[in-house]
Design a protein around this motif. Structure first.
Motif, PDB file in Angstrom:
ATOM      1  N   GLY A 308       0.955  -1.308   0.066  1.00 50.70           N
ATOM      2  CA  GLY A 308       0.096  -0.009  -0.043  1.00 50.70           C
ATOM      3  C   GLY A 308       0.920   1.359  -0.200  1.00 50.70           C
ATOM      4  N   GLY A 309       2.319   1.061  -0.088  1.00 52.89           N
ATOM      5  CA  GLY A 309       2.935   2.341  -0.250  1.00 52.89           C
ATOM      6  C   GLY A 309       3.197   2.997   1.367  1.00 52.89           C
ATOM      7  N   ALA A 310       2.893   2.197   2.245  1.00 52.97           N
ATOM      8  CA  ALA A 310       2.890   2.889   3.742  1.00 52.97           C
ATOM      9  C   ALA A 310       4.436   3.489   3.891  1.00 52.97           C
ATOM     10  N   ARG A 311       4.459   4.336   4.371  1.00 54.17           N
ATOM     11  CA  ARG A 311       5.620   5.132   4.816  1.00 54.17           C
ATOM     12  C   ARG A 311       6.648   5.393   3.560  1.00 54.17           C
ATOM     13  N   ALA A 312       6.024   5.339   2.285  1.00 51.87           N
ATOM     14  CA  ALA A 312       6.797   5.883   1.213  1.00 51.87           C
ATOM     15  C   ALA A 312       7.761   7.069   1.211  1.00 51.87           C
ATOM     16  N   GLY A 313       8.892   6.920   0.627  1.00 48.16           N
ATOM     17  CA  GLY A 313       9.663   8.420   0.837  1.00 48.16           C
ATOM     18  C   GLY A 313       9.999   8.624   2.021  1.00 48.16           C
ATOM     19  N   GLU A 314       9.862   7.919   3.380  1.00 48.37           N
ATOM     20  CA  GLU A 314      10.302   8.255   4.663  1.00 48.37           C
ATOM     21  C   GLU A 314      11.549   7.329   4.956  1.00 48.37           C
ATOM     22  N   HIS A 315      12.187   7.800   5.895  1.00 50.88           N
ATOM     23  CA  HIS A 315      13.428   7.335   6.400  1.00 50.88           C
ATOM     24  C   HIS A 315      13.008   6.652   7.854  1.00 50.88           C
ATOM     25  N   ALA A 316      13.665   5.347   8.135  1.00 52.62           N
ATOM     26  CA  ALA A 316      13.320   4.731   9.510  1.00 52.62           C
ATOM     27  C   ALA A 316      14.807   4.811  10.278  1.00 52.62           C
ATOM     28  N   HIS A 317      14.697   4.927  11.392  1.00 61.14           N
ATOM     29  CA  HIS A 317      15.916   5.434  12.268  1.00 61.14           C
ATOM     30  C   HIS A 317      16.329   4.030  13.044  1.00 61.14           C
ATOM     31  N   GLN A 318      15.302   3.335  13.442  1.00 58.96           N
ATOM     32  CA  GLN A 318      15.555   2.016  14.176  1.00 58.96           C
ATOM     33  C   GLN A 318      16.724   1.012  13.788  1.00 58.96           C
ATOM     34  N   LEU A 319      17.295   0.516  14.687  1.00 55.88           N
ATOM     35  CA  LEU A 319      18.212  -0.530  14.349  1.00 55.88           C
ATOM     36  C   LEU A 319      17.684  -1.670  13.734  1.00 55.88           C
ATOM     37  N   THR A 320      18.285  -2.211  12.584  1.00 60.15           N
ATOM     38  CA  THR A 320      17.756  -3.640  11.979  1.00 60.15           C
ATOM     39  C   THR A 320      18.998  -4.240  11.511  1.00 60.15           C
ATOM     40  N   GLN A 321      18.412  -5.679  11.582  1.00 58.02           N
ATOM     41  CA  GLN A 321      19.684  -6.413  10.955  1.00 58.02           C
ATOM     42  C   GLN A 321      19.119  -7.745  10.085  1.00 58.02           C
ATOM     43  N   ALA A 322      19.601  -8.514   9.287  1.00 64.98           N
ATOM     44  CA  ALA A 322      19.334  -9.346   8.359  1.00 64.98           C
ATOM     45  C   ALA A 322      18.267 -10.523   9.448  1.00 64.98           C
ATOM     46  N   ILE A 323      18.638 -10.649  10.601  1.00 66.67           N
ATOM     47  CA  ILE A 323      17.692 -11.624  11.346  1.00 66.67           C
ATOM     48  C   ILE A 323      16.543 -11.172  11.680  1.00 66.67           C
ATOM     49  N   ASP A 324      16.053  -9.900  11.240  1.00 65.91           N
ATOM     50  CA  ASP A 324      14.854  -9.215  11.421  1.00 65.91           C
ATOM     51  C   ASP A 324      14.065  -9.425  10.131  1.00 65.91           C
ATOM     52  N   ILE A 325      14.499 -10.035   9.005  1.00 61.08           N
ATOM     53  CA  ILE A 325      13.776 -10.123   7.892  1.00 61.08           C
ATOM     54  C   ILE A 325      12.703 -11.314   8.022  1.00 61.08           C
ATOM     55  N   MET A 326      13.381 -12.534   8.678  1.00 61.86           N
ATOM     56  CA  MET A 326      12.357 -13.593   8.901  1.00 61.86           C
ATOM     57  C   MET A 326      11.199 -13.219   9.858  1.00 61.86           C
ATOM     58  N   PRO A 327      11.345 -12.804  10.859  1.00 61.62           N
ATOM     59  CA  PRO A 327      10.159 -12.442  11.757  1.00 61.62           C
ATOM     60  C   PRO A 327       9.002 -11.414  11.076  1.00 61.62           C
ATOM     61  N   THR A 328       9.795 -10.521  10.482  1.00 62.35           N
ATOM     62  CA  THR A 328       8.967  -9.793   9.619  1.00 62.35           C
ATOM     63  C   THR A 328       8.056 -10.382   8.399  1.00 62.35           C
ATOM     64  N   VAL A 329       8.677 -11.223   7.737  1.00 68.05           N
ATOM     65  CA  VAL A 329       7.965 -11.728   6.507  1.00 68.05           C
ATOM     66  C   VAL A 329       6.832 -12.450   6.957  1.00 68.05           C
ATOM     67  N   LEU A 330       7.110 -13.235   8.300  1.00 65.88           N
ATOM     68  CA  LEU A 330       6.181 -14.182   8.849  1.00 65.88           C
ATOM     69  C   LEU A 330       4.868 -13.500   9.328  1.00 65.88           C
ATOM     70  N   GLU A 331       5.307 -12.422  10.124  1.00 63.32           N
ATOM     71  CA  GLU A 331       4.259 -11.615  10.494  1.00 63.32           C
ATOM     72  C   GLU A 331       3.458 -11.061   9.771  1.00 63.32           C
ATOM     73  N   ALA A 332       3.888 -10.638   8.747  1.00 65.58           N
ATOM     74  CA  ALA A 332       3.010  -9.827   7.333  1.00 65.58           C
ATOM     75  C   ALA A 332       2.270 -10.839   6.609  1.00 65.58           C
ATOM     76  N   HIS A 333       2.500 -12.191   6.801  1.00 65.27           N
ATOM     77  CA  HIS A 333       1.900 -13.203   6.200  1.00 65.27           C
ATOM     78  C   HIS A 333       1.008 -14.118   6.901  1.00 65.27           C
ATOM     79  N   GLY A 334       0.974 -13.534   8.322  1.00 65.20           N
ATOM     80  CA  GLY A 334       0.041 -14.065   9.330  1.00 65.20           C
ATOM     81  C   GLY A 334       0.884 -15.367   9.809  1.00 65.20           C
ATOM     82  N   CYS A 335       1.800 -15.660   9.733  1.00 63.65           N
ATOM     83  CA  CYS A 335       2.385 -16.840  10.294  1.00 63.65           C
ATOM     84  C   CYS A 335       2.937 -16.701  11.824  1.00 63.65           C
ATOM     85  N   GLU A 336       2.840 -17.591  12.618  1.00 62.37           N
ATOM     86  CA  GLU A 336       3.516 -17.613  13.985  1.00 62.37           C
ATOM     87  C   GLU A 336       4.890 -17.723  13.950  1.00 62.37           C
TER      88      GLU A 336
END
Length: 497
Positions: A308-336
């Protein structure tokens, strides 16, 4: 829900205008993608280099605290495995040659289907006994005979492995247009070395320039001062890298256009990132792996188009890493999210720019320093003299192009060493980091270092050893990280903690 993860190997943060407005590198497609996406400013490496970073992505937890470069373990709970169990279709297309080598087993097989395009680096593909007839007479760095054989198979740009990978992704999108509930991973080996790029891209960056030899595409992993490189050669390899980034950007643009063309861009989560950076002469270094994980290697691009283009053009300041990709994708897909995952989901950031994420990031290469950042400071904790005790833990004892423990089989223990699994593991003494080939593998990381990124982003002024309270705070943060991420206990002793 649809997710596309694009991984470009060795993509430096500072070549992208969304991070560095002064860059001279031409990336029009990544630029326009960033304008339609959320740019994460504080994304950090986790496990390095290539395959350790991929296990971080696949498993949502750090690889480097337990083992070096290696395969998916039989006890690993992976992102594709979880998505497939929930009914999502998972496909990967790649030309990353390490998946088909010893130490890269099991990753592709986690997907429903996979495509692989051969020939990168030293991929043992073209089988001719005779020496190739395109070996250069004079060169800098390294020349691989096998690669010289392979490259004869792609007379045109579209025949090269990374362009074929992106074209394959475009074909997959076309074949599956309108479908939902899938995870597509598009993994280009470029812009990893060898920096092999058609002349038309080099002409954008000055052509051959002052290079005084026939060939220079693969640097040696050494200090520049320990090689025969002159200033013209360093300038040339920097421009070759820039040209390859531009070529990779061109083919990435085709994928974005294909998603747009089929009405599949706006409501798809699209992540673009890399595994690590690369030194191109900075700090007197060429390559990676053997030096401290300075920002050139560790501070990485991460750009996410939220549905939906949420936060398009914005910058996020939070710390992130590759290990955050898996839980992000799973939650977005409605998976535990499995209990084994130690990464943090970024889904709350879709709607709340101030949502909390992680408050520190650990990163490192197994058997070398263990590093931590809180976003303000970076702390590199060097091992004690002798780098012991140090062990590699694995059920499948393969590492980069070889078997683990072959030099000390009588000293290998077997037991149940991890609380998260009852699977028996090998505990293998590690005398030198698996991915380091130099004669003095720890020489460059013998010093503990602390840097204040606010006043010293270039990491020139080492504050460690001055009795500053910030160093004690970073040590405490490091100890907390080792505990929370279930590091083997001997890591503390190895680090003098």
């Amino acid at each position: 829900m649809r997710t596309v993860l694009v991984l470009m190997d060795t993509l430096r943060r500072d070549v992208l205008s969304c991070y560095n407005p002064q860059t001279e590198v031409k990336t029009p497609n990544l630029d326009r993608f960033a304008e339609r996406s959320c740019v994460f400013d504080n994304h950090w490496i986790g496990s390095a280099p290539c395959m350790p970073a991929r296990r971080d992505i696949m498993c949502g937890r750090y690889n480097f605290l337990e083992r070096p470069w290696g395969p998916i373990e039989p006890f690993d709970v992976t992102l594709p495995q979880c998505l497939r169990a929930a009914g999502a279709f998972c496909h990967i297309t790649t030309d990353h040659c390490h998946y088909l080598r010893t130490g890269g087993e099991g990753y592709l097989q986690e997907f429903n289907t996979w495509d692989y395009y051969r020939g990168q680096e030293g991929d043992p593909w073209v089988s001719r006994i005779d020496e190739p007839d395109n070996m250069p007479e004079t060169f800098y760095g390294r020349v691989r005979e096998q690669y010289q054989k392979n490259r004869q198979k792609w007379p045109h740009e579209e025949d090269m492995p990374s362009p074929k990978t992106f074209q394959s992704a475009c074909d997959w999108v076309e074949d599956n247009k309108g479908k939902d509930d899938f995870f597509l991973m598009v993994e280009a080996f470029d812009p990893h070395e060898p920096f092999d790029v058609p002349d038309k891209y080099m002409e954008m960056y000055g052509g051959k320039g002052e290079l005084d030899r026939d060939y220079f595409e693969t640097p040696q992993y050494k200090r520049v001062s320990d090689t025969d490189l002159n200033a013209g050669a360093v300038d040339y390899i920097q421009r070759r890298y820039q040209a390859l980034v531009t070529m990779t950007d061109h083919w990435f643009g085709k994928l974005i256009d294909k998603l747009d063309e089929n009405g599949m861009f706006e409501d798809t989560m699209i992540m673009v990132t890399t595994d690590h950076g690369y030194f191109l002469g900075e700090r007197d270094y060429m390559g990676k792996n053997y030096m401290h994980l300075y920002n050139e290697l560790a501070h990485l691009p991460f750009i996410v188009h939220f549905p939906g283009g949420a936060r398009a053009g914005e910058h996020a300041h939070q710390l992130t890493q590759a290990i955050d990709i898996m839980p992000t994708v799973l939650e977005a897909h409605g998976c535990e999210v499995p209990r084994e995952v130690t990464g943090t989901s970024l889904v709350p950031l879709m709607t709340d720019p101030d949502a909390p994420a992680r408050d520190y990031a650990l990163y490192g290469v197994h058997g070398m320093t263990v590093n931590v950042t809180d976003g303000r400071y970076t702390y590199f904790r060097a091992p004690v003299e002798g780098n012991q005790p140090c062990f590699e833990y694995a059920a499948l004892p393969h590492t980069i192009r070889k078997k683990m423990g072959s030099d000390c089989p009588e000293k290998i223990e077997c037991g149940r060493f991890f609380a998260r699994t009852a699977y028996p593991l090998f505990k293998i003494p590690c005398k030198r980091p698996a991915q380091i080939e130099s004669a003095a593998p720890l020489a460059e990381v013998a010093q503990t270092m602390l840097f204040d990124l606010e006043s010293d982003y270039g990491q020139k002024n080492n504050l460690a050893g001055q009795g500053l309270p910030e160093e004690r705070e970073m040590i405490d943060l490091l100890l907390r990280g080792l505990e929370e991420h279930e590091s083997p206990a001997e890591q503390r002793e190895r680090l003098g903690l």
